[in-house]
Design a protein around this motif. Structure first.
Motif, PDB file in Angstrom:
ATOM      1  N   LYS A 499       0.739  -1.321   0.108  1.00 23.75           N
ATOM      2  CA  LYS A 499      -0.146  -0.061   0.027  1.00 23.75           C
ATOM      3  C   LYS A 499       1.000   1.293  -0.060  1.00 23.75           C
ATOM      4  O   LYS A 499       0.566   2.279  -0.553  1.00 23.75           O
ATOM      5  N   ILE A 500       2.013   1.299   0.394  1.00 18.19           N
ATOM      6  CA  ILE A 500       2.932   2.229   0.839  1.00 18.19           C
ATOM      7  C   ILE A 500       3.751   2.406  -0.358  1.00 18.19           C
ATOM      8  O   ILE A 500       4.870   3.203  -0.103  1.00 18.19           O
ATOM      9  N   LYS A 501       3.971   1.386  -1.245  1.00 25.84           N
ATOM     10  CA  LYS A 501       4.788   1.474  -2.342  1.00 25.84           C
ATOM     11  C   LYS A 501       4.132   2.576  -3.294  1.00 25.84           C
ATOM     12  O   LYS A 501       2.939   2.762  -3.551  1.00 25.84           O
ATOM     13  N   ASN A 502       5.246   3.088  -4.061  1.00 24.95           N
ATOM     14  CA  ASN A 502       4.818   4.064  -5.020  1.00 24.95           C
ATOM     15  C   ASN A 502       4.241   3.547  -6.158  1.00 24.95           C
ATOM     16  O   ASN A 502       3.620   4.078  -7.099  1.00 24.95           O
ATOM     17  N   SER A 503       4.505   2.294  -6.583  1.00 24.00           N
ATOM     18  CA  SER A 503       3.820   1.613  -7.805  1.00 24.00           C
ATOM     19  C   SER A 503       3.203   0.567  -7.630  1.00 24.00           C
ATOM     20  O   SER A 503       2.843  -0.042  -6.466  1.00 24.00           O
ATOM     21  N   LYS A 504       2.480   0.091  -8.400  1.00 24.13           N
ATOM     22  CA  LYS A 504       1.724  -1.269  -8.088  1.00 24.13           C
ATOM     23  C   LYS A 504       2.512  -2.483  -7.908  1.00 24.13           C
ATOM     24  O   LYS A 504       3.443  -2.697  -8.576  1.00 24.13           O
ATOM     25  N   GLY A 505       2.140  -3.221  -7.018  1.00 26.81           N
ATOM     26  CA  GLY A 505       2.724  -4.561  -6.494  1.00 26.81           C
ATOM     27  C   GLY A 505       2.210  -5.792  -6.720  1.00 26.81           C
ATOM     28  O   GLY A 505       0.935  -5.751  -7.142  1.00 26.81           O
ATOM     29  N   SER A 506       2.846  -6.992  -6.368  1.00 25.71           N
ATOM     30  CA  SER A 506       2.103  -8.109  -6.428  1.00 25.71           C
ATOM     31  C   SER A 506       2.250  -8.903  -5.114  1.00 25.71           C
ATOM     32  O   SER A 506       3.448  -8.884  -4.468  1.00 25.71           O
ATOM     33  N   LEU A 507       1.431  -9.832  -4.774  1.00 25.08           N
ATOM     34  CA  LEU A 507       1.487 -10.483  -3.549  1.00 25.08           C
ATOM     35  C   LEU A 507       1.325 -12.087  -4.075  1.00 25.08           C
ATOM     36  O   LEU A 507       0.500 -12.538  -5.086  1.00 25.08           O
ATOM     37  N   ALA A 508       2.218 -12.945  -3.633  1.00 25.81           N
ATOM     38  CA  ALA A 508       2.295 -14.447  -4.036  1.00 25.81           C
ATOM     39  C   ALA A 508       2.299 -15.373  -2.932  1.00 25.81           C
ATOM     40  O   ALA A 508       3.225 -15.044  -2.009  1.00 25.81           O
ATOM     41  N   ILE A 509       1.325 -16.169  -2.835  1.00 26.56           N
ATOM     42  CA  ILE A 509       1.161 -17.122  -1.815  1.00 26.56           C
ATOM     43  C   ILE A 509       1.393 -18.711  -2.425  1.00 26.56           C
ATOM     44  O   ILE A 509       1.064 -19.143  -3.358  1.00 26.56           O
ATOM     45  N   ARG A 510       2.579 -19.230  -1.719  1.00 26.71           N
ATOM     46  CA  ARG A 510       2.857 -20.746  -2.382  1.00 26.71           C
ATOM     47  C   ARG A 510       3.057 -21.594  -1.066  1.00 26.71           C
ATOM     48  O   ARG A 510       3.478 -21.349  -0.070  1.00 26.71           O
ATOM     49  N   GLY A 511       2.525 -22.947  -1.435  1.00 28.04           N
ATOM     50  CA  GLY A 511       2.528 -23.701  -0.358  1.00 28.04           C
ATOM     51  C   GLY A 511       2.836 -25.215  -1.024  1.00 28.04           C
ATOM     52  O   GLY A 511       2.481 -25.633  -2.144  1.00 28.04           O
ATOM     53  N   TYR A 512       3.819 -25.969  -0.179  1.00 25.76           N
ATOM     54  CA  TYR A 512       4.294 -27.131  -0.515  1.00 25.76           C
ATOM     55  C   TYR A 512       4.755 -28.091   0.618  1.00 25.76           C
ATOM     56  O   TYR A 512       4.880 -27.352   1.654  1.00 25.76           O
ATOM     57  N   ARG A 513       5.147 -29.229   0.514  1.00 25.07           N
ATOM     58  CA  ARG A 513       5.543 -30.034   1.260  1.00 25.07           C
ATOM     59  C   ARG A 513       7.161 -30.446   1.053  1.00 25.07           C
ATOM     60  O   ARG A 513       7.443 -30.585   0.104  1.00 25.07           O
ATOM     61  N   SER A 514       8.097 -30.295   2.197  1.00 22.89           N
ATOM     62  CA  SER A 514       9.651 -30.310   2.128  1.00 22.89           C
ATOM     63  C   SER A 514       9.800 -31.290   3.199  1.00 22.89           C
ATOM     64  O   SER A 514       9.612 -30.937   4.575  1.00 22.89           O
ATOM     65  N   ASN A 515      10.035 -32.569   3.034  1.00 26.21           N
ATOM     66  CA  ASN A 515      10.308 -33.684   3.980  1.00 26.21           C
ATOM     67  C   ASN A 515       9.225 -33.757   5.141  1.00 26.21           C
ATOM     68  O   ASN A 515       8.132 -33.975   4.683  1.00 26.21           O
ATOM     69  N   ASN A 516       9.570 -33.518   6.180  1.00 24.14           N
ATOM     70  CA  ASN A 516       8.471 -33.606   7.223  1.00 24.14           C
ATOM     71  C   ASN A 516       7.911 -32.359   7.681  1.00 24.14           C
ATOM     72  O   ASN A 516       7.180 -32.289   8.742  1.00 24.14           O
ATOM     73  N   PHE A 517       7.805 -31.443   6.816  1.00 26.31           N
ATOM     74  CA  PHE A 517       7.362 -29.926   7.225  1.00 26.31           C
ATOM     75  C   PHE A 517       6.487 -29.535   5.863  1.00 26.31           C
ATOM     76  O   PHE A 517       6.783 -29.983   4.657  1.00 26.31           O
ATOM     77  N   ILE A 518       5.639 -28.753   6.344  1.00 29.27           N
ATOM     78  CA  ILE A 518       4.722 -28.025   5.366  1.00 29.27           C
ATOM     79  C   ILE A 518       5.120 -26.659   5.141  1.00 29.27           C
ATOM     80  O   ILE A 518       5.253 -26.016   6.388  1.00 29.27           O
TER      81      ILE A 518
END
Length: 594
Positions: A499-518
């Motif tokens: 919101k406080i950036k001077n130009s339009k930005g982007s938001l990315a949400i990514r989910g995956y499994r790695s070994n015994n962790f999400i």
């Protein structure tokens, strides 16, 4: 009396050390210090005297080279005047010009052989003809526009002019070699008119060849000008580069001391300076102190070696004394330290019936009582954290509800019914999932639907500020997650990143499994944050009243509450570039009410 009281309060092993170790170490330190001081003072004194005498010889030879250059150029000036007078060159007659050029060429070649310091010499007449035994003879258009020629033209006198050490691609034999140049305006002794200009070059190699051979670890001799630039050095790569830091250059300018010890690149060096008269140059000698003190170092090693043997004997004595006298008490002390560090899985088993045995039984009973108290406290703290969790959830949502209703109201006023309808549907979906029949744990797929509803509302509100993407691997959708884990992170990314950036930005949400962790990542290309801000967020308690960091810290608290200390948050950020918050959830079964 005070010293005696302190000695009585010390542990038995320390008392033994206090008696034995100083008897060995004190004489050892006295011998090392005395021998090193005497030997080092002697080495430094002799080295400084040798460098002083050697520097005088070097400066004398350099002054001789530069003086010979002045003599050389003055002789050529007389020769050229004589040639012009003998040939009576008053016109541009080609025959006269060729004849005089040959004579000047021969004069330069002859005297260059006599003065071996001279690498290159040339006479440039007023028609830009360059006369030189070197290959760079002929007519040079635009030569008088070069810096050196401009300076000589501005100098209305016939005095010799020295130019700083440099590399250039004209009036030289080799453009890759640094040279120092001497220039002079040649004026007719009869008419006073300018006949041309003499240029004489001396290679930097001619000066540095005077310096004595050096070891690989020391810099040796080098010459520095008033600007702190290396004019000549045994190390070719250092020439025409800054001599060092500001402190070193200031010392050269001040000239208060001839010798100075300076730390350069982590090594202590002995520097010596001498002035080369007439040029404001400084002849510097740099030698590593470690070279000078090598013999001192060997002497120290021998003494230390003997000391180590003596200390080893003392340690053996202490060991046997401790084993015979103090081992049981030392063992009890060690276990008490373990308890102090938080390790309560210790016991002091002793079959003795003496005072040590009584201490052992009391110690074990005390530890068991502490364990019981800690189990009670831990249970009460868990209940308290659950109450805090419910409070956290109640604090997350009110401001969002108010802002969303205000957005719907605005759409209705603007007759944007479609947007108002979509926003209302997203709000209903958000609260349907966030309520979840009172469940604190939901599936990841439900958390993603909740965050999709939240982002669709925010996309309507901040259409000019952000775009967003969600990429979640299907294999993790059925795993559990504390409700409203992602929403505070996404909210933080929008309000404090995009919101406080001077130009339009982007938001990315990514989910995956790695070994015994999400692993779930929330990445935005907003304004970022500093390392200190990251530490402030991660170290802040959810009980804090700081609303800016409250959401992120509350997520961290909830993750550790439900998943344990192996799970948590990691924040990466570069100011002005991005922020990425990564959630690590150790895979475990948690009860979800369907």
């Amino acid at each position: 009396m005070k010293l005696l009281g302190k000695l009585q309060n010390m542990r038995i092993r320390n008392k033994i050390f206090i008696i034995y170790i100083p008897l060995i170490l004190l004489p050892l330190f006295i011998v090392i210090y005395t021998s090193n001081h005497i030997l080092t003072s002697s080495i430094f004194g002799k080295t400084q005297k040798n460098i002083h005498d050697e520097s005088k010889l070097i400066t004398t030879r350099i002054a001789g080279i530069l003086s010979n250059a002045n003599i050389y150029i003055n002789i050529l000036t007389i020769e050229i005047n004589n040639i012009y007078e003998e040939n009576n060159i008053t016109s541009n007659d080609p025959v006269e010009l060729v004849k005089s050029s040959n004579q000047i060429h021969n004069a330069i070649a002859y005297h260059t052989q006599l003065f071996q310091e001279i690498d290159y010499a040339a006479f440039i007449d007023i028609n830009s003809r360059v006369i030189s035994p070197a290959a760079s003879s002929g007519d040079f258009i635009g030569l008088f526009n070069k810096d050196i020629m401009k300076t000589l033209q501005k100098n209305k006198t016939t005095s010799n002019v020295w130019f700083a050490m440099q590399k250039r691609d004209y009036l030289v034999n080799d453009s890759n070699r640094p040279i120092i140049t001497l220039g002079k305006r040649v004026v007719s002794t009869e008419t006073g008119q300018t006949l041309g200009f003499l240029i004489v070059n001396i290679n930097e190699d001619t000066i540095s060849s005077i310096f004595p051979a050096i070891s690989s670890s020391s810099k040796g001799y080098f010459i520095v000008d008033q600007q702190g630039i290396v004019v000549s050095s045994s190390h070719n790569e250092d020439v025409l580069k800054p001599a060092g830091d500001n402190e070193l250059i200031q010392w050269m300018h001040d000239g208060d001391t001839v010798h100075k010890e300076v730390e350069i690149k982590g090594e202590l060096n002995l520097l010596t300076q001498n002035t080369i008269e007439g040029f404001d140059w400084k002849l510097i000698n740099q030698i590593q102190v470690s070279e000078l003190t090598h013999d001192t170092y060997v002497n120290t090693l021998v003494i230390v070696g003997v000391g180590v043997i003596c200390i080893g004997i003392a340690f053996l004595s202490v060991f046997f004394l401790s084993k015979l006298i103090a081992n049981p008490i030392i063992k009890l002390t060690r276990l008490a330290k373990e308890v102090k560090r938080g390790n309560l899985d210790v016991t002091f088993k002793s079959e003795a019936s003496d005072e040590v045995g009584i201490l052992a039984s009391v110690f074990d009973a005390m530890i068991e009582k502490v364990r019981e108290l800690l189990r009670t406290i831990k249970s009460e703290q868990k209940k308290k954290r659950e109450y805090e969790f419910n409070l956290i959830q109640s604090q997350i949502q009110p401001h969002f509800l108010y802002n969303t209703i205000e957005t719907i109201n605005m759409f209705i006023r603007l007759d944007m019914k479609e947007n108002a309808l979509k926003t209302t549907e997203a709000l209903v979906s958000f609260y349907r999932i966030s309520l979840s029949k009172g469940n604190n744990i939901i599936r990841i797929k439900e958390e993603i639907r909740l965050i999709e509803s939240y982002l669709s509302i925010q996309a309507f509100r901040y259409v000019d500020y952000m775009d967003y993407t969600i990429d979640i691997d299907e294999e993790i959708l059925e795993y559990d997650i504390p409700k409203l884990t992602l929403q505070p992170l996404v909210e933080n990314a929008i309000y404090h990143g995009l919101k406080i950036k001077n130009s339009k930005g982007s938001l990315a949400i990514r989910g995956y499994r790695s070994n015994n962790f999400i692993i779930i990542e929330v990445h935005d290309n907003g304004v970022g944050m500093s390392a200190s801000k990251i530490n402030e967020i991660l170290e802040q308690s959810s009980e804090s009243n700081d609303k800016i960091n409250f959401g992120v810290s509350s997520v961290s608290d909830r993750i550790k509450l439900f998943y344990g200390d192996n799970s948590g948050l990691k924040i990466e950020s570069v100011q002005g570039d991005f922020t990425k918050i990564t959630i690590f959830l150790e895979i475990k079964e948690m009860k979800v009410d369907e």
